[in-house]
Design a protein around this motif. Sequence first.
Motif, PDB file in Angstrom:
ATOM      1  N   GLU A  78       0.830  -1.212   0.000  1.00 43.92           N
ATOM      2  CA  GLU A  78       0.000   0.000   0.000  1.00 43.92           C
ATOM      3  C   GLU A  78       0.864   1.262   0.000  1.00 43.92           C
ATOM      4  OE1 GLU A  78      -3.367   0.831  -0.025  1.00 43.92           O
ATOM      5  OE2 GLU A  78      -3.775  -1.242  -0.595  1.00 43.92           O
ATOM      6  N   LYS A  79       1.985   1.196   0.684  1.00 43.41           N
ATOM      7  CA  LYS A  79       2.889   2.352   0.728  1.00 43.41           C
ATOM      8  C   LYS A  79       3.499   2.598  -0.643  1.00 43.41           C
ATOM      9  CE  LYS A  79       3.897   1.964   5.588  1.00 43.41           C
ATOM     10  NZ  LYS A  79       4.868   1.735   6.637  1.00 43.41           N
ATOM     11  N   PHE A  80       3.935   1.527  -1.302  1.00 43.49           N
ATOM     12  CA  PHE A  80       4.501   1.680  -2.640  1.00 43.49           C
ATOM     13  C   PHE A  80       3.464   2.260  -3.602  1.00 43.49           C
ATOM     14  CE2 PHE A  80       7.373  -1.977  -1.320  1.00 43.49           C
ATOM     15  CZ  PHE A  80       8.435  -1.144  -1.013  1.00 43.49           C
ATOM     16  N   LYS A  81       2.235   1.814  -3.463  1.00 41.34           N
ATOM     17  CA  LYS A  81       1.156   2.326  -4.321  1.00 41.34           C
ATOM     18  C   LYS A  81       0.929   3.813  -4.069  1.00 41.34           C
ATOM     19  CE  LYS A  81      -3.616   1.497  -5.644  1.00 41.34           C
ATOM     20  NZ  LYS A  81      -4.818   0.697  -5.430  1.00 41.34           N
ATOM     21  N   LEU A  82       0.893   4.212  -2.811  1.00 39.56           N
ATOM     22  CA  LEU A  82       0.704   5.623  -2.452  1.00 39.56           C
ATOM     23  C   LEU A  82       1.815   6.490  -3.036  1.00 39.56           C
ATOM     24  CD1 LEU A  82      -0.707   7.865  -0.653  1.00 39.56           C
ATOM     25  CD2 LEU A  82       1.072   7.311   1.028  1.00 39.56           C
ATOM     26  N   LEU A  83       3.036   5.988  -3.031  1.00 44.33           N
ATOM     27  CA  LEU A  83       4.201   6.775  -3.435  1.00 44.33           C
ATOM     28  C   LEU A  83       4.451   6.791  -4.947  1.00 44.33           C
ATOM     29  CD1 LEU A  83       6.608   5.719  -0.558  1.00 44.33           C
ATOM     30  CD2 LEU A  83       5.209   7.789  -0.725  1.00 44.33           C
ATOM     31  N   GLU A  84       3.610   6.117  -5.729  1.00 44.39           N
ATOM     32  CA  GLU A  84       3.772   6.138  -7.182  1.00 44.39           C
ATOM     33  C   GLU A  84       3.788   7.578  -7.670  1.00 44.39           C
ATOM     34  OE1 GLU A  84       0.688   3.795  -8.957  1.00 44.39           O
ATOM     35  OE2 GLU A  84       1.564   1.908  -8.266  1.00 44.39           O
ATOM     36  N   ALA A  98      13.239  -2.674   0.987  1.00 45.60           N
ATOM     37  CA  ALA A  98      12.396  -1.517   0.638  1.00 45.60           C
ATOM     38  C   ALA A  98      13.165  -0.568  -0.273  1.00 45.60           C
ATOM     39  CB  ALA A  98      11.933  -0.796   1.891  1.00 45.60           C
ATOM     40  N   ILE A  99      14.461  -0.393  -0.013  1.00 49.58           N
ATOM     41  CA  ILE A  99      15.283   0.463  -0.881  1.00 49.58           C
ATOM     42  C   ILE A  99      15.269  -0.071  -2.309  1.00 49.58           C
ATOM     43  CG2 ILE A  99      17.660   1.168  -1.396  1.00 49.58           C
ATOM     44  CD1 ILE A  99      18.126   1.357   1.644  1.00 49.58           C
ATOM     45  N   ARG A 100      15.474  -1.372  -2.456  1.00 50.41           N
ATOM     46  CA  ARG A 100      15.482  -1.971  -3.798  1.00 50.41           C
ATOM     47  C   ARG A 100      14.137  -1.782  -4.503  1.00 50.41           C
ATOM     48  NH1 ARG A 100      18.454  -5.512  -0.895  1.00 50.41           N
ATOM     49  NH2 ARG A 100      16.747  -6.952  -0.494  1.00 50.41           N
ATOM     50  N   THR A 103      13.663   1.940  -5.556  1.00 50.71           N
ATOM     51  CA  THR A 103      14.501   2.355  -6.689  1.00 50.71           C
ATOM     52  C   THR A 103      14.013   1.751  -7.988  1.00 50.71           C
ATOM     53  OG1 THR A 103      16.139   0.662  -6.121  1.00 50.71           O
ATOM     54  CG2 THR A 103      16.554   2.891  -5.324  1.00 50.71           C
ATOM     55  N   VAL A 104      13.447   0.543  -7.938  1.00 56.10           N
ATOM     56  CA  VAL A 104      12.844  -0.046  -9.135  1.00 56.10           C
ATOM     57  C   VAL A 104      11.691   0.831  -9.629  1.00 56.10           C
ATOM     58  CG1 VAL A 104      11.435  -1.997  -9.947  1.00 56.10           C
ATOM     59  CG2 VAL A 104      13.567  -2.428  -8.718  1.00 56.10           C
ATOM     60  N   GLN A 105      10.963   1.424  -8.705  1.00 53.10           N
ATOM     61  CA  GLN A 105       9.855   2.325  -9.048  1.00 53.10           C
ATOM     62  C   GLN A 105      10.336   3.715  -9.448  1.00 53.10           C
ATOM     63  OE1 GLN A 105       7.057   1.346  -5.456  1.00 53.10           O
ATOM     64  NE2 GLN A 105       5.881   2.463  -6.981  1.00 53.10           N
ATOM     65  N   GLY A 106      11.632   3.955  -9.345  1.00 55.01           N
ATOM     66  CA  GLY A 106      12.171   5.273  -9.676  1.00 55.01           C
ATOM     67  C   GLY A 106      12.050   6.266  -8.538  1.00 55.01           C
ATOM     68  N   ILE A 107      11.904   5.765  -7.319  1.00 54.81           N
ATOM     69  CA  ILE A 107      11.772   6.617  -6.139  1.00 54.81           C
ATOM     70  C   ILE A 107      13.072   6.547  -5.342  1.00 54.81           C
ATOM     71  CG2 ILE A 107      10.489   7.031  -4.004  1.00 54.81           C
ATOM     72  CD1 ILE A 107       8.109   5.533  -5.356  1.00 54.81           C
ATOM     73  N   GLN A 108      13.643   7.700  -5.056  1.00 52.67           N
ATOM     74  CA  GLN A 108      14.893   7.781  -4.310  1.00 52.67           C
ATOM     75  C   GLN A 108      14.613   7.788  -2.811  1.00 52.67           C
ATOM     76  OE1 GLN A 108      18.183   7.909  -5.422  1.00 52.67           O
ATOM     77  NE2 GLN A 108      18.676   7.755  -3.267  1.00 52.67           N
ATOM     78  N   PRO A 109      15.049   6.759  -2.069  1.00 50.74           N
ATOM     79  CA  PRO A 109      14.917   6.822  -0.613  1.00 50.74           C
ATOM     80  C   PRO A 109      15.989   7.746  -0.050  1.00 50.74           C
ATOM     81  CG  PRO A 109      15.826   4.702  -1.307  1.00 50.74           C
ATOM     82  CD  PRO A 109      15.582   5.497  -2.542  1.00 50.74           C
TER      83      PRO A 109
END
Length: 165
Positions: A78-84, A98-100, A103-109
């Motif tokens: 759900e968090k990954f979906k929210l952060l799209e 979670a970092i991996r 980054t696959v989604q193109g989101i920089q932690p």
Amino acid sequence: MLLQRHLRIVACNTEEHAMDTSAIQVAFASTDMKTVNQHFGSSESFVIYSVTATSATLREAAQFQAYAQDGNEDKLAEKFKLLEGCAAVYCQAIGGSAIRQLTVQGIQPVKVSEGATIHELLESLQTELRNGPTNWLAKAVQKQQKSGDSNNNRFDEMEAEGWNE
């Protein structure tokens, strides 16, 4: 992990801001909407801002059920979906898995120290955008601009196809 509350702010000037191809979306793991005070995996809430070199606008706030840091990966979906669509997510700590996935989604932690305020982080982002972004921020801005260009080009392509009413 179940999403309990989700506030999405929609207003005329906010929508115009979102259409700005230089705007990027960034998220903060925060329970008080003032400081980054949560571990990503067990974060109970996130706030998402749209940021340009000259402004920062609150776009969303979401609250999740409280869960322990137990290594259960399923709770993160759900968090990954929210952060799209976000360029980055700021948190106090984050696990390797979670970092991996981010980054696959193109989101920089982005890991920040305890007591880091959202206001200061937003100002720092704006300064970097004004002075010429580096590293991940430059990639995020470029990605956002390409996305905006492709959206603008689709109308030109439709017109070239000869649409009739």
